[in-house]
Scaffold this motif. Structure first.
Motif, mmCIF file in Angstrom:
data_model
loop_
_atom_site.group_PDB
_atom_site.id
_atom_site.type_symbol
_atom_site.label_atom_id
_atom_site.label_comp_id
_atom_site.label_asym_id
_atom_site.label_seq_id
_atom_site.Cartn_x
_atom_site.Cartn_y
_atom_site.Cartn_z
ATOM 1 N N LYS A 158 0.827 -1.210 0.000
ATOM 2 C CA LYS A 158 0.000 0.000 0.000
ATOM 3 C C LYS A 158 0.859 1.257 0.000
ATOM 4 C CE LYS A 158 -4.124 -1.968 2.192
ATOM 5 N NZ LYS A 158 -5.003 -1.955 3.392
ATOM 6 N N THR A 159 1.946 1.221 0.750
ATOM 7 C CA THR A 159 2.849 2.372 0.783
ATOM 8 C C THR A 159 3.460 2.619 -0.596
ATOM 9 O OG1 THR A 159 3.377 2.001 3.119
ATOM 10 C CG2 THR A 159 4.937 3.319 1.840
ATOM 11 N N ALA A 160 3.833 1.535 -1.268
ATOM 12 C CA ALA A 160 4.425 1.677 -2.602
ATOM 13 C C ALA A 160 3.429 2.265 -3.596
ATOM 14 C CB ALA A 160 4.915 0.318 -3.097
ATOM 15 N N LEU A 161 2.157 1.907 -3.442
ATOM 16 C CA LEU A 161 1.148 2.382 -4.390
ATOM 17 C C LEU A 161 0.722 3.826 -4.129
ATOM 18 C CD1 LEU A 161 -1.094 -0.807 -4.624
ATOM 19 C CD2 LEU A 161 0.463 0.069 -6.366
ATOM 20 N N HIS A 162 0.931 4.285 -2.910
ATOM 21 C CA HIS A 162 0.421 5.615 -2.567
ATOM 22 C C HIS A 162 1.487 6.593 -2.074
ATOM 23 C CE1 HIS A 162 -3.625 4.058 -3.065
ATOM 24 N NE2 HIS A 162 -3.341 3.062 -2.251
ATOM 25 N N GLY A 163 2.690 6.104 -1.773
ATOM 26 C CA GLY A 163 3.722 6.972 -1.218
ATOM 27 C C GLY A 163 4.566 7.643 -2.283
ATOM 28 N N GLU A 164 5.368 8.603 -1.845
ATOM 29 C CA GLU A 164 6.193 9.381 -2.763
ATOM 30 C C GLU A 164 7.513 8.685 -3.108
ATOM 31 O OE1 GLU A 164 5.427 12.205 -4.330
ATOM 32 O OE2 GLU A 164 3.416 12.005 -3.477
ATOM 33 N N GLU A 165 8.013 7.848 -2.184
ATOM 34 C CA GLU A 165 9.337 7.260 -2.393
ATOM 35 C C GLU A 165 9.358 6.359 -3.623
ATOM 36 O OE1 GLU A 165 12.804 4.772 0.033
ATOM 37 O OE2 GLU A 165 10.758 4.881 0.843
#
Length: 222
Positions: A158-165
């Motif tokens: 989820k972080t990969a799909l929505h985060g900036e990094e």
């Protein structure tokens, strides 16, 4: 101990030739005498970097890009090529041509989470889902489902799909590929020295890989 043979593959998950190229490469690896210790990293390339975020209806996209007769001919030709590689292209099930940037962000995260095995499993699942099942791999829900199947940590996905990094990382990797002159995929870079472009037949890999592996082993010997 022999070091793994480093292979970087630039690819897009809506590129049928990338799927064929992957299968042909894997077929070659099954032959006797081929190197078995490989360090494969998948890198992003977007065939349609200007594609709307929600993608486009596939029939309309292909009419616009190729025209009706060429689009139909290309699908027939690709289906035959796929059968030879053991791929059941299901173009009739593919309703949309997606924007693939989210998929590339997830592929980048896969390498961080689980290295080569997880990244390769995810790439496989995306190819199969899009080309053989007609899944819309441009949506976060579909990508999360495939990530779970591949063995992802859900929070990381989820972080990969929505985060900036992940977005910054993918854009940097794409720029790196373009700066090397990569204009089409699949594109293989071996031992940071040799480049092989296109979905080459297994015979080419059976000839080239043992030689490259021998050269890499010789250069790393004490």
């Amino acid at each position: 101990m022999t070091d793994p043979l480093p292979i970087v593959i630039y690819s897009d998950v809506i590129c049928p030739w990338c799927y064929v190229g992957k299968r042909r490469f894997e077929t070659a690896l099954e032959a006797p005498g081929m190197p078995t210790l490989l360090a494969i990293s998948w890198r992003p390339f977007e065939l349609n970097p200007e594609m709307p975020e929600g993608g486009m209806e596939r029939h309309a996209y292909r009419l616009q890009k190729f025209g009706p007769e060429k689009a139909r001919h290309l699908d027939i030709q690709m289906a035959e090529t796929g059968r030879e590689a053991g791929i059941a292209f299901a173009f009739d099930k593919m309703k949309r041509t997606p924007n693939t940037r989210l998929a590339h962000r997830l592929i980048w995260e896969a390498e961080r989470q689980g290295g080569q095995p997880l990244q390769n499993a995810l790439v496989d699942r995306l190819f199969q889902g899009y080309f053989e099942e007609g899944a819309n791999i441009g949506t976060a829900d579909t990508l999360l489902s495939f990530a779970k199947e591949a063995g992802f940590d859900e929070k990381g996905a989820k972080t990969a799909l929505h985060g900036e990094e992940s977005l910054a990382a993918v854009l940097d990797l794409e720029d790196a590929g373009l700066s090397m002159g990569i204009q089409g995929v699949p594109f293989f870079i071996l031992i940071n020295k040799y480049a092989i472009s296109g979905a080459q037949p297994p015979e080419l890999w059976r000839d080239a890989l043992p030689k490259i592996a021998a050269e890499a082993a010789g250069s790393s010997a004490p």
